[in-house]
Write a protein that holds these residues in place. Sequence first.
Motif, PDB file in Angstrom:
ATOM      1  N   PRO A 296       0.826  -1.210   0.000  1.00  0.00           N
ATOM      2  CA  PRO A 296       0.000   0.000   0.000  1.00  0.00           C
ATOM      3  C   PRO A 296       0.859   1.258   0.000  1.00  0.00           C
ATOM      4  CG  PRO A 296      -0.736  -1.559   1.674  1.00  0.00           C
ATOM      5  CD  PRO A 296       0.587  -2.048   1.195  1.00  0.00           C
ATOM      6  N   PHE A 297       0.461   2.225  -0.799  1.00  0.00           N
ATOM      7  CA  PHE A 297       1.125   3.524  -0.838  1.00  0.00           C
ATOM      8  C   PHE A 297       0.027   4.566  -1.025  1.00  0.00           C
ATOM      9  CE2 PHE A 297       4.065   6.581  -3.227  1.00  0.00           C
ATOM     10  CZ  PHE A 297       4.544   7.127  -2.048  1.00  0.00           C
ATOM     11  N   GLU A 298      -0.440   5.076   0.116  1.00  0.00           N
ATOM     12  CA  GLU A 298      -1.632   5.915   0.114  1.00  0.00           C
ATOM     13  C   GLU A 298      -1.265   7.397   0.091  1.00  0.00           C
ATOM     14  OE1 GLU A 298      -3.656   4.740   3.638  1.00  0.00           O
ATOM     15  OE2 GLU A 298      -3.992   2.665   2.973  1.00  0.00           O
ATOM     16  N   VAL A 299      -2.285   8.215  -0.121  1.00  0.00           N
ATOM     17  CA  VAL A 299      -2.102   9.666  -0.083  1.00  0.00           C
ATOM     18  C   VAL A 299      -1.568  10.062   1.304  1.00  0.00           C
ATOM     19  CG1 VAL A 299      -3.267  11.897  -0.136  1.00  0.00           C
ATOM     20  CG2 VAL A 299      -3.861  10.116  -1.810  1.00  0.00           C
ATOM     21  N   GLY A 300      -0.496  10.840   1.327  1.00  0.00           N
ATOM     22  CA  GLY A 300       0.136  11.245   2.582  1.00  0.00           C
ATOM     23  C   GLY A 300       1.291  10.366   2.990  1.00  0.00           C
ATOM     24  N   ASP A 301       1.423   9.175   2.385  1.00  0.00           N
ATOM     25  CA  ASP A 301       2.549   8.296   2.692  1.00  0.00           C
ATOM     26  C   ASP A 301       3.823   8.803   2.000  1.00  0.00           C
ATOM     27  OD1 ASP A 301       0.836   6.745   4.112  1.00  0.00           O
ATOM     28  OD2 ASP A 301       0.793   5.077   2.688  1.00  0.00           O
ATOM     29  N   THR A 302       4.951   8.459   2.598  1.00  0.00           N
ATOM     30  CA  THR A 302       6.247   8.818   2.021  1.00  0.00           C
ATOM     31  C   THR A 302       7.122   7.576   1.931  1.00  0.00           C
ATOM     32  OG1 THR A 302       6.185  11.076   2.896  1.00  0.00           O
ATOM     33  CG2 THR A 302       8.339  10.212   2.283  1.00  0.00           C
ATOM     34  N   LEU A 303       7.710   7.369   0.767  1.00  0.00           N
ATOM     35  CA  LEU A 303       8.684   6.301   0.564  1.00  0.00           C
ATOM     36  C   LEU A 303      10.078   6.896   0.665  1.00  0.00           C
ATOM     37  CD1 LEU A 303       7.388   4.102  -2.400  1.00  0.00           C
ATOM     38  CD2 LEU A 303       8.080   3.293  -0.137  1.00  0.00           C
ATOM     39  N   LEU A 304      10.942   6.202   1.381  1.00  0.00           N
ATOM     40  CA  LEU A 304      12.313   6.671   1.560  1.00  0.00           C
ATOM     41  C   LEU A 304      13.257   5.632   0.978  1.00  0.00           C
ATOM     42  CD1 LEU A 304      13.666   9.152   2.726  1.00  0.00           C
ATOM     43  CD2 LEU A 304      13.886   7.963   4.900  1.00  0.00           C
ATOM     44  N   LEU A 305      13.907   6.001  -0.119  1.00  0.00           N
ATOM     45  CA  LEU A 305      14.878   5.140  -0.782  1.00  0.00           C
ATOM     46  C   LEU A 305      16.279   5.639  -0.443  1.00  0.00           C
ATOM     47  CD1 LEU A 305      13.161   5.284  -4.295  1.00  0.00           C
ATOM     48  CD2 LEU A 305      12.526   3.866  -2.340  1.00  0.00           C
ATOM     49  N   TYR A 306      17.241   4.735  -0.373  1.00  0.00           N
ATOM     50  CA  TYR A 306      18.572   5.131   0.064  1.00  0.00           C
ATOM     51  C   TYR A 306      19.589   4.087  -0.390  1.00  0.00           C
ATOM     52  CZ  TYR A 306      17.323   1.693   3.609  1.00  0.00           C
ATOM     53  OH  TYR A 306      16.907   0.549   4.236  1.00  0.00           O
ATOM     54  N   THR A 307      20.856   4.433  -0.272  1.00  0.00           N
ATOM     55  CA  THR A 307      21.935   3.501  -0.578  1.00  0.00           C
ATOM     56  C   THR A 307      22.628   3.089   0.711  1.00  0.00           C
ATOM     57  OG1 THR A 307      23.495   5.316  -0.956  1.00  0.00           O
ATOM     58  CG2 THR A 307      22.283   4.486  -2.869  1.00  0.00           C
ATOM     59  N   ASP A 308      23.481   2.078   0.632  1.00  0.00           N
ATOM     60  CA  ASP A 308      24.058   1.527   1.860  1.00  0.00           C
ATOM     61  C   ASP A 308      25.033   2.472   2.540  1.00  0.00           C
ATOM     62  OD1 ASP A 308      26.189   1.373   0.132  1.00  0.00           O
ATOM     63  OD2 ASP A 308      26.357  -0.813   0.160  1.00  0.00           O
ATOM     64  N   GLY A 309      25.471   3.534   1.834  1.00  0.00           N
ATOM     65  CA  GLY A 309      26.317   4.522   2.482  1.00  0.00           C
ATOM     66  C   GLY A 309      25.634   5.230   3.624  1.00  0.00           C
ATOM     67  N   VAL A 310      24.290   5.211   3.628  1.00  0.00           N
ATOM     68  CA  VAL A 310      23.526   5.840   4.713  1.00  0.00           C
ATOM     69  C   VAL A 310      23.546   4.948   5.949  1.00  0.00           C
ATOM     70  CG1 VAL A 310      21.270   6.692   5.430  1.00  0.00           C
ATOM     71  CG2 VAL A 310      22.061   7.090   3.086  1.00  0.00           C
ATOM     72  N   VAL A 311      23.120   3.714   5.809  1.00  0.00           N
ATOM     73  CA  VAL A 311      22.968   2.832   6.966  1.00  0.00           C
ATOM     74  C   VAL A 311      24.305   2.296   7.464  1.00  0.00           C
ATOM     75  CG1 VAL A 311      20.607   2.175   6.417  1.00  0.00           C
ATOM     76  CG2 VAL A 311      22.500   0.893   5.397  1.00  0.00           C
ATOM     77  N   GLU A 312      25.353   2.391   6.642  1.00  0.00           N
ATOM     78  CA  GLU A 312      26.664   1.896   7.063  1.00  0.00           C
ATOM     79  C   GLU A 312      27.584   2.997   7.565  1.00  0.00           C
ATOM     80  OE1 GLU A 312      28.281  -0.356   3.861  1.00  0.00           O
ATOM     81  OE2 GLU A 312      26.763  -1.946   4.008  1.00  0.00           O
ATOM     82  N   ALA A 313      27.092   4.225   7.639  1.00  0.00           N
ATOM     83  CA  ALA A 313      27.891   5.317   8.197  1.00  0.00           C
ATOM     84  C   ALA A 313      28.107   5.065   9.686  1.00  0.00           C
ATOM     85  CB  ALA A 313      27.182   6.653   7.978  1.00  0.00           C
ATOM     86  N   ARG A 314      29.326   5.281  10.158  1.00  0.00           N
ATOM     87  CA  ARG A 314      29.677   5.015  11.549  1.00  0.00           C
ATOM     88  C   ARG A 314      30.084   6.292  12.266  1.00  0.00           C
ATOM     89  NH1 ARG A 314      31.274  -0.536  12.559  1.00  0.00           N
ATOM     90  NH2 ARG A 314      31.171  -1.805  10.666  1.00  0.00           N
ATOM     91  N   ASP A 315      29.848   6.297  13.569  1.00  0.00           N
ATOM     92  CA  ASP A 315      30.348   7.396  14.375  1.00  0.00           C
ATOM     93  C   ASP A 315      31.730   7.031  14.917  1.00  0.00           C
ATOM     94  OD1 ASP A 315      29.935   5.609  16.416  1.00  0.00           O
ATOM     95  OD2 ASP A 315      28.214   6.644  17.281  1.00  0.00           O
ATOM     96  N   ARG A 316      32.263   7.844  15.811  1.00  0.00           N
ATOM     97  CA  ARG A 316      33.621   7.612  16.312  1.00  0.00           C
ATOM     98  C   ARG A 316      33.741   6.306  17.084  1.00  0.00           C
ATOM     99  NH1 ARG A 316      35.486  13.617  18.551  1.00  0.00           N
ATOM    100  NH2 ARG A 316      35.451  14.664  16.507  1.00  0.00           N
TER     101      ARG A 316
END
Length: 377
Positions: A296-316
Amino acid sequence: MDVERRSGGERPWGRIPALVLVPVGLLVVLTVVITRSPDSVRLGPLLVIAPALTPSFAGPRVTAAVAALTVAVGVLIAVLRGGLTSGNHPAQLAALAVLSTMIVVFAVVLERRARQLARAQSVAEAAQRALLRPIPERIGPLQIATAYLAAEHEAQIGGDLYTATRTDGGARMIVGDVRGKGLAAVGESALLLSAFRLVAAEHATLPDLARALDHNVSRYLLDFAQTDGESAEHFVTALFLDIPDDAPVARMTNCGHPPPLLLHHGRVIGLDGAGATPPLGLGVLAAADYPDDAFPFEVGDTLLLYTDGVVEARDRSGAFYPFADRVARWAGSTPEALVNHIRRDLLAHAGGRLGDDAAVVAVRRTDGSEHRLHGLL
């Protein structure tokens, strides 16, 4: 060009006088100290510090002026302390002149390399714009915003890719990530984006589209296998979306890519679907083997697409970026505000520098009223 100025090129003359006061003031101070010091104290060699500092904020012309002033100050000090030919003054003046000349030559080389870097960056930025053409802010009833963060500040081109195209009664999108770096990754990214734009509307289903693009990527890698020793290890993770205008649904085919997130009524939902198939470029699947997931993708919904550089970013501390948790804070934001929040928060988490390129695409379904109004106008 701003890049050239930051990289050591000739600065606008209006900004130079205040900075020139630093080496000039240093020369004044050293002149007073040296002339008042005993003859046994050798402070003359410190004069070279003045021209040595200048290339850090000015180009070769200003550096040459400060170098000439430095030699003149050296001559003045020698005259005040017994004459040009007394003691070791001739040797000190000769050394000062040689070092000052070398510093000016260094400033010329530095400016030349800065200009070369600026030209290379300009070409890279132009190539990036040609490769990743901006997605329109609106396609039918969809509002779209994107963000691209390059891991290397000097190289604006990477292997992450995304684009969207209009089809009959809907839109099709792709977000992907090429394994590898450098020109090889850029070439594969350009190939896939071009092929997608050409054939996205010609295939009835996403599995058929994925199969066709997999064939193109595999053939490209095969053609260059003998010239690129690493081409056999290259592949492209890709996520395909088909979003009709008039139905509250979207379809997805995932080829080894991180699954998208769905923002629905303030909740963040991971869309794993039936799972991901192998990436493009491996040539191991038939069209029937690719998943064709609907959600389902209804009015008001938002899809967020991304690459692995986002989820694999590390902090110190080495912790990964908690993407879904952070996104939940901004679930009610517009697509543009959402990607801006993610951009700032991701950079803050990674300490201002990412280990890999990162791309984010936010897609919101609206009721289409603005689209219809725009069509009437």
